[in-house]
Write an enzyme that holds these catalytic residues in place. Structure first.
Site, PDB file in Angstrom:
ATOM      1  N   GLU A  46       0.867  -1.175   0.000  1.00  0.00           N
ATOM      2  CA  GLU A  46       0.000   0.000   0.000  1.00  0.00           C
ATOM      3  C   GLU A  46       0.907   1.230   0.000  1.00  0.00           C
ATOM      4  OE1 GLU A  46      -2.860   0.127   3.122  1.00  0.00           O
ATOM      5  OE2 GLU A  46      -3.989  -1.592   2.374  1.00  0.00           O
ATOM      6  N   ASP A  57      -6.056   8.337   9.641  1.00  0.00           N
ATOM      7  CA  ASP A  57      -4.709   8.013  10.099  1.00  0.00           C
ATOM      8  C   ASP A  57      -4.446   8.509  11.516  1.00  0.00           C
ATOM      9  OD1 ASP A  57      -3.987   6.769   7.726  1.00  0.00           O
ATOM     10  OD2 ASP A  57      -3.454   8.679   6.785  1.00  0.00           O
TER      11      ASP A  57
END
Length: 266
Positions: A46, A57
């Site tokens: 990724e 995040d």
């Protein structure tokens, strides 16, 4: 060819997929890290795009994004550096991990039409709701790109609907909230993962909070693979100075490689 649909990925007994932030610590070093990850034995990568407001995040990846932005990272640079990594020998599947706003600024249709040329196989946009993804999903399929869905604990009917349309793999979110390492996971995860797997024709990979060899082993037993992000990004950050030092770079890359191989030493 979409490498996520190749037998090397679809038929793998277990899958380990790392998340890394492109351009962290520098654009050129992120290419070298990707090649090192391939040498370490990962099944796919990724490839994160630095963004100033990454809602999904946690602090570790947010800080990596800030470092990458300061070092000239962007969506355009991320695309270019993946193309460079392919030219230097990267062969494992790659998934571009980004957010809606950078994609809209670049041009959604333009990005999807160009991803294959830059060497990407999949696209993952955590803040793109399933209900608003149909047009883009159709275009991705037309262009041979897998639009990877994220599935968090939800109603069985919604999970079934999203999973049955999945391409490439399903990203199963192991916990609500943002990314980051964790000590433990819900006891209901095994049952929830089995439900997703019962609907899915593609591998189901678990991510968010996975940070130890024991975590990886657990999710490779109950899901079809594990995704590790924050733990790896933190390791890279700890070696930033050594990676930037030509005399210490190789040793630092080998230390990251050993860290990854320890995670997947099941």
């Amino acid at each position: 060819m979409n490498r996520l649909n190749d037998t090397a990925f679809t038929d793998a007994e277990k899958r380990f997929v790392p998340y890394m932030m492109s351009s962290d610590p520098t654009p050129d070093l992120s290419v070298e890290i990707a090649l090192m990850l391939q040498d370490a034995g990962v099944e796919a990568i990724e490839w994160g795009v630095p963004y100033s407001d990454p809602l999904a995040d946690g602090p570790v990846i947010q800080q990596a994004g800030q470092r990458a932005l300061k070092n000239g990272g962007s969506l355009t640079v991320s695309l270019q550096k993946m193309k460079e990594a392919r030219a230097k020998g990267l062969t494992v599947p790659s998934v571009l991990f980004t957010y809606v706003n950078p994609v809209l600024s670049y041009g959604f249709t333009k990005l999807i039409e160009e991803l294959k040329d830059y060497g990407f196989d999949g696209l993952l946009i955590p803040d793109l709701p399933y209900e608003e993804s149909h047009e883009y999903r159709a275009l991705c399929r037309e262009k041979g790109i897998s639009l990877i869905p994220l599935i968090a604990p939800s109603s069985k009917s919604r999970v079934e609907k999203i999973t049955k349309e999945a391409d490439g793999f399903v990203y199963y979110v192991t916990s609500l909230g943002v990314t980051g390492t964790r000590e433990s996971f819900s006891e209901t995860l095994k049952e929830e993962i089995n439900t997703v797997k019962s609907f899915s024709k593609v591998p189901v990979l678990a991510g968010f909070g996975i940070s130890t060899p024991e975590h990886v082993q657990y999710f490779q037993e109950h899901a079809d693979g594990a995704i590790v992000g924050s733990a790896l990004v933190r390791k890279i950050a700890s070696l930033e100075d050594s990676l930037k030092n030509p005399e210490e770079k190789d040793a630092a890359l080998n230390e990251i490689k050993a860290f990854v191989q320890n995670l997947i030493s099941y």
